[in-house]
Every structure is written in structure tokens, then in C-alpha cells.
Design a protein around this motif. Structure first.
Motif, mmCIF file in Angstrom:
data_model
loop_
_atom_site.group_PDB
_atom_site.id
_atom_site.type_symbol
_atom_site.label_atom_id
_atom_site.label_comp_id
_atom_site.label_asym_id
_atom_site.label_seq_id
_atom_site.Cartn_x
_atom_site.Cartn_y
_atom_site.Cartn_z
ATOM 1 N N MET A 84 42.005 28.055 31.068
ATOM 2 C CA MET A 84 42.971 27.904 29.989
ATOM 3 C C MET A 84 42.244 27.718 28.671
ATOM 4 N N ASN A 85 42.890 28.177 27.571
ATOM 5 C CA ASN A 85 42.302 27.989 26.254
ATOM 6 C C ASN A 85 42.290 26.516 25.874
ATOM 7 N N LYS A 86 41.364 26.174 24.997
ATOM 8 C CA LYS A 86 41.265 24.784 24.567
ATOM 9 C C LYS A 86 42.405 24.421 23.636
ATOM 10 N N ILE A 87 42.816 23.165 23.714
ATOM 11 C CA ILE A 87 43.667 22.569 22.693
ATOM 12 C C ILE A 87 42.726 21.867 21.725
ATOM 13 N N TRP A 88 42.534 22.441 20.560
ATOM 14 C CA TRP A 88 41.620 21.823 19.598
ATOM 15 C C TRP A 88 42.311 20.669 18.897
ATOM 16 N N THR A 89 41.595 19.589 18.770
ATOM 17 C CA THR A 89 42.153 18.379 18.179
ATOM 18 C C THR A 89 41.163 17.758 17.205
ATOM 19 N N ASN A 90 41.670 16.916 16.338
ATOM 20 C CA ASN A 90 40.840 16.005 15.572
ATOM 21 C C ASN A 90 40.928 14.640 16.231
ATOM 22 N N SER A 91 40.067 13.744 15.852
ATOM 23 C CA SER A 91 40.050 12.415 16.457
ATOM 24 C C SER A 91 40.111 11.332 15.392
ATOM 25 N N GLY A 92 41.061 10.427 15.541
ATOM 26 C CA GLY A 92 41.188 9.309 14.617
ATOM 27 C C GLY A 92 40.389 8.091 15.037
ATOM 28 N N ASP A 93 39.524 8.277 16.051
ATOM 29 C CA ASP A 93 38.756 7.138 16.540
ATOM 30 C C ASP A 93 37.532 7.612 17.300
ATOM 31 N N SER A 94 36.348 7.241 16.804
ATOM 32 C CA SER A 94 35.097 7.460 17.530
ATOM 33 C C SER A 94 34.082 6.467 16.988
ATOM 34 N N HIS A 95 32.932 6.414 17.638
ATOM 35 C CA HIS A 95 31.925 5.423 17.268
ATOM 36 C C HIS A 95 30.537 6.046 17.286
ATOM 37 N N PHE A 96 29.643 5.453 16.497
ATOM 38 C CA PHE A 96 28.257 5.881 16.462
ATOM 39 C C PHE A 96 27.381 4.663 16.749
ATOM 40 N N LEU A 97 26.363 4.860 17.566
ATOM 41 C CA LEU A 97 25.449 3.776 17.909
ATOM 42 C C LEU A 97 24.241 3.818 16.982
ATOM 43 N N GLU A 98 24.238 2.931 16.003
ATOM 44 C CA GLU A 98 23.113 2.870 15.078
ATOM 45 C C GLU A 98 21.897 2.267 15.777
ATOM 46 N N PRO A 99 20.713 2.423 15.189
ATOM 47 C CA PRO A 99 19.546 1.714 15.722
ATOM 48 C C PRO A 99 19.813 0.212 15.730
ATOM 49 N N GLU A 100 19.456 -0.449 16.808
ATOM 50 C CA GLU A 100 19.742 -1.876 16.917
ATOM 51 C C GLU A 100 19.042 -2.699 15.841
ATOM 52 N N ASP A 101 17.930 -2.188 15.331
ATOM 53 C CA ASP A 101 17.177 -2.935 14.323
ATOM 54 C C ASP A 101 17.456 -2.442 12.900
ATOM 55 N N LEU A 102 18.556 -1.743 12.707
ATOM 56 C CA LEU A 102 18.855 -1.174 11.389
ATOM 57 C C LEU A 102 18.835 -2.245 10.302
ATOM 58 N N TRP A 103 19.533 -3.336 10.538
ATOM 59 C CA TRP A 103 19.585 -4.389 9.519
ATOM 60 C C TRP A 103 18.256 -5.119 9.397
ATOM 61 N N GLN A 104 17.612 -5.359 10.529
ATOM 62 C CA GLN A 104 16.349 -6.094 10.477
ATOM 63 C C GLN A 104 15.279 -5.341 9.693
ATOM 64 N N THR A 105 15.276 -4.022 9.787
ATOM 65 C CA THR A 105 14.247 -3.225 9.127
ATOM 66 C C THR A 105 14.548 -2.956 7.660
ATOM 67 N N ARG A 106 15.799 -3.126 7.242
ATOM 68 C CA ARG A 106 16.172 -2.776 5.876
ATOM 69 C C ARG A 106 16.443 -3.986 4.981
ATOM 70 N N LEU A 107 16.517 -5.159 5.550
ATOM 71 C CA LEU A 107 16.836 -6.356 4.775
ATOM 72 C C LEU A 107 15.602 -7.228 4.589
#
Length: 380
Positions: free
Chosen positions: A1-24
Motif C-alpha cells: 500500500m502507498n504511504k500515508i505521509w504525515t507531519n509530526s507534532g512531537d519528536s525528540h533529539f538526544l543531545e550530547p550528555e555533556d553539552l552543558w558541561q562543555t559549553r558553560l
């Protein structure tokens, strides 16, 4: 079957765990969130902005499943690889929430929170937003000092951010969202055309002895606790929508748009009816008076995203609520990654083409017109 293309109002990105430690600077970096697990893996100690609490970790079997589900898609950490994941799932544009930023309502030091939000925004511009105009990356702002929030929102808007992420409840030391003190932030977002995006499950962590609640989702214990805690996370989204409507914040700013992500959509018609009843039956006590019907304000200015709720389509087709938006919750275990097409085909089996188009694309493009349309020649 053909795809139902959608947009998403919710997703997440996993930043580097030390992002704040390395920049502050070190004095601030030392205050950013970190955890230390006990040798037996049963408990962990969490440090956040000079606060310390302990929490019991899920059983090893549950934790292993969670880690596997969270780490499976490489696109959760790589914005370029992520596009292939989206194409595979039939997701075109998406709102992207932070992961580290989910802690922001637990900070209590304004200087620290302001610095962390700027560091996250600069990183997101470089590593996510620059990769594709299909990404709607949410900016992050202070929830402790309104002037800091306004300053950061304007900085973000000037650099192309289309939405700003806020927790459903600010830190206890700050005013709640229904207070007039936040009005400059709503005005700034309205003027900039930025969507205010709240994500469920982002209440402040309870630092009291014996465990944590709020954003960590641990409220109920004993029989049924897992299901009750999962359901509990949705209520904070309903509360913040109620606060913004009943307090008059949205009435005063009719062009301001609000997105409540991952909390379902069927609650919106119910809440609208309930607020209308309260406004009517307790009119003598109602303050402030609104220029529009509470349900009208809610229906016109608040958008709600869902992932699996079969009733969400009915909210559009049979309850008159048009601002229903699908969200994949990529890459979380509650999301649809790996079975998005199966989920969409089940949700829209028997639904009208109008409902499908509105929920998968129309509401999203209404909020984020700068995202390019789905190409007409894409595999459908």
C-alpha cells in the motif's frame, strides 16, 4: 500500500550528555544535571542545581527495553541520518523537543538556566536546524525570570526558530502560567509568530525525601502504578491549557498559538465544555471576564498532538475540534517508530479524507508555514 505521509507534532533529539558541561563556565557546569547509579543498579542519586534526590530505577528488564528502544534509531542523535528514518516512516516535517531541556523546570538559579538555554539553542541551530528545513526545532527559554525568557525568545526568533518549548509547570519559585507576570512572554511570542509548545510530563521534579515525582512520572505506587503513572503525565498538558484560557492570557493575545504535545486530543472538547459550564454557573465569582467563550478560545488557539489514540480522529470528525495533530514521538518507546504506517492506516481506516489531511498535514502547516510542503512526486 502507498504511504500515508504525515507531519509530526512531537519528536525528540538526544543531545550530547555533556553539552552543558562543555559549553558553560565551570562554576555553572558543576550545577547541571547528572546522576550516579548505585553499584547494584537499583537506585540512582540525581544532582540538579545544588539539589539532590534519590530514585528507584525500573527493573532491569524494563530498563533494558527502554535503553534499546531509545537508542535504536541512529537519527535520534544524528540529524542527517534522521532524515532517512523519517522517510522510511512516512514523516515529513516534525516538531523537535530537547531531551536535556526536559530538566529546565527543576532549575532554581536564573543565571544557570539562562546560560543552559542559550547553549542549547546555539547547539540546536548548528546541529539540527541547519540540516533541514523539515525540522521545527523548539527554542528553549528561562522559566524563572520573564525578562530572560523574553530576551531569549526574541534572540531565537531572529535566528529562525518557529516554536518555543516550555514545561507544563514552571519551577515552584516562579509564578505559574496563569499569572499576569508572564504576559510579556505571551506578547513577545505573539509578535514574533512563534508557537508556544508545551510537552507533557515536564512538571518540576519533587526533591522531597523518598523519591521524585513531577517530570519523572512517579506519582502512584502499588497495583496499577505503571499504567496510572503513564496516564498521569497527560494531565499537566490539560492543566496548562486550562490556565492559559481561564486566566485570559489567550483572550488577550488572540494570535498566539499553543501546542500541547503527546497528551492526546479528545480531552480538548471535554475541557472546553467543562470551562463553559464553570464560567456560566459560577459567573459571579469568575475573574477575569473573557471577551470570548472559553471553548471558542481553546478550540481556536490550542493544538494537540497524539500518537495512538483512536479517539483523536473522532474529536475532529464528531466533536468539532479541528486542531488535532498526529505526532510520532520519535524515538521514544511510547512512539510509533517502526510501525508509523501501520498506526496511521489503523487510525484512519474508515475516516474521511478531510480528517486524514487535516490531522496529518493541515494543522501542522497552519502552525509552521515555513516548512516546505510534501513533494507531489514523493512515494505515496
Amino acid at each position: 500500500m502507498n504511504k500515508i505521509w504525515t507531519n509530526s507534532g512531537d519528536s525528540h533529539f538526544l543531545e550530547p550528555e555533556d553539552l552543558w558541561q562543555t559549553r558553560l563556565p565551570k562554576k555553572l557546569a558543576d550545577l547541571t544535571p547528572r546522576s550516579e547509579k548505585d553499584p547494584d543498579g537499583e537506585y540512582e542519586t540525581v544532582y540538579v542545581d545544588g539539589q539532590v534526590f534519590r530514585r528507584k530505577l525500573p527493573t532491569s528488564a524494563v530498563m533494558e527495553k527502554f535503553v534499546e528502544a531509545s537508542n535504536r534509531p541512529q537519527g535520534s542523535r544524528d540529524a542527517r541520518v534522521r532524515l532517512a528514518d523519517l522517510d522510511q516512516e512516512g514523516v515529513w516535517g516534525e516538531v523537535i523537543f530537547p531531551s536535556l531541556g526536559m530538566w529546565c523546570s527543576s532549575f532554581r538559579t536564573p543565571e544557570l538556566l539562562k546560560a543552559c538555554m542559550r547553549a542549547s539553542n546555539e547547539w540546536a541551530l548548528d546541529e539540527i536546524a541547519s540540516v533541514s528545513d523539515r525540522y521545527v526545532v523548539t527554542a528553549q527559554v528561562s522559566t524563572l525570570v520573564v525578562e530572560d525568557a523574553v530576551e531569549e525568545l526574541r534572540w531565537a526568533a531572529e535566528r529562525g526558530f518557529q516554536a518555543v518549548f516550555l514545561p507544563t509547570t514552571p519551577h515552584p519559585s516562579a509564578d505559574d502560567w496563569n499569572r499576569d507576570s508572564w504576559d510579556p512572554l505571551w506578547a513577545a511570542a505573539e509578535d514574533a509568530g512563534m508557537v508556544v509548545a508545551f510537552h507533557i510530563g515536564t512538571d518540576p521534579v519533587d526533591m522531597s525525601v523518598g523519591g521524585a515525582s513531577g517530570g519523572l512520572g512517579i506519582v502512584h505506587h502499588g497495583p496499577g502504578g505503571a499504567v496510572m503513572n503513564y496516564a498521569e503525565t497527560t494531565f499537566s498538558g490539560q492543566r496548562v491549557a486550562m490556565k492559559l484560557v481561564a486566566s485570559g492570557a489567550l483572550d488577550r493575545h488572540p494570535d498566539l498559538k499553543v501546542l500541547i504535545s503527546e497528551g492526546g486530543a479528545t480531552w480538548v472538547p471535554f475541557l472546553g465544555d467543562r470551562m463553559v459550564e464553570g464560567y456560566r454557573q459560577h459567573a459571579m465569582a469568575v475573574r477575569p471576564k473573557l471577551s470570548r467563550d472559553p471553548k471558542e478560545i481553546l478550540f481556536s488557539q490550542v493544538y494537540a498532538s497524539f500518537q495512538h489514540d483512536v479517539t483523536a480522529v473522532a474529536a475532529y470528525e464528531h466533536m468539532g475540534y479541528r486542531n488535532v495533530m498526529f505526532g510520532s514521538d520519535y524515538p521514544h518507546m511510547e512512539g510509533t517508530f517502526g510501525h508509523t504506517q501501520d498506526t496511521l492506516k489503523t487510525l484512519f481506516d474508515g475516516a474521511s479524507d478531510e480528517a486524514r489531511r487535516r490531522i496529518t498535514q493541515g494543522a501542522f502547516f497552519e502552525l509552521f508555514p515555513n516548512v516546505p510542503p510534501v513533494p507531489s512526486d514523493i512515494d505515496r
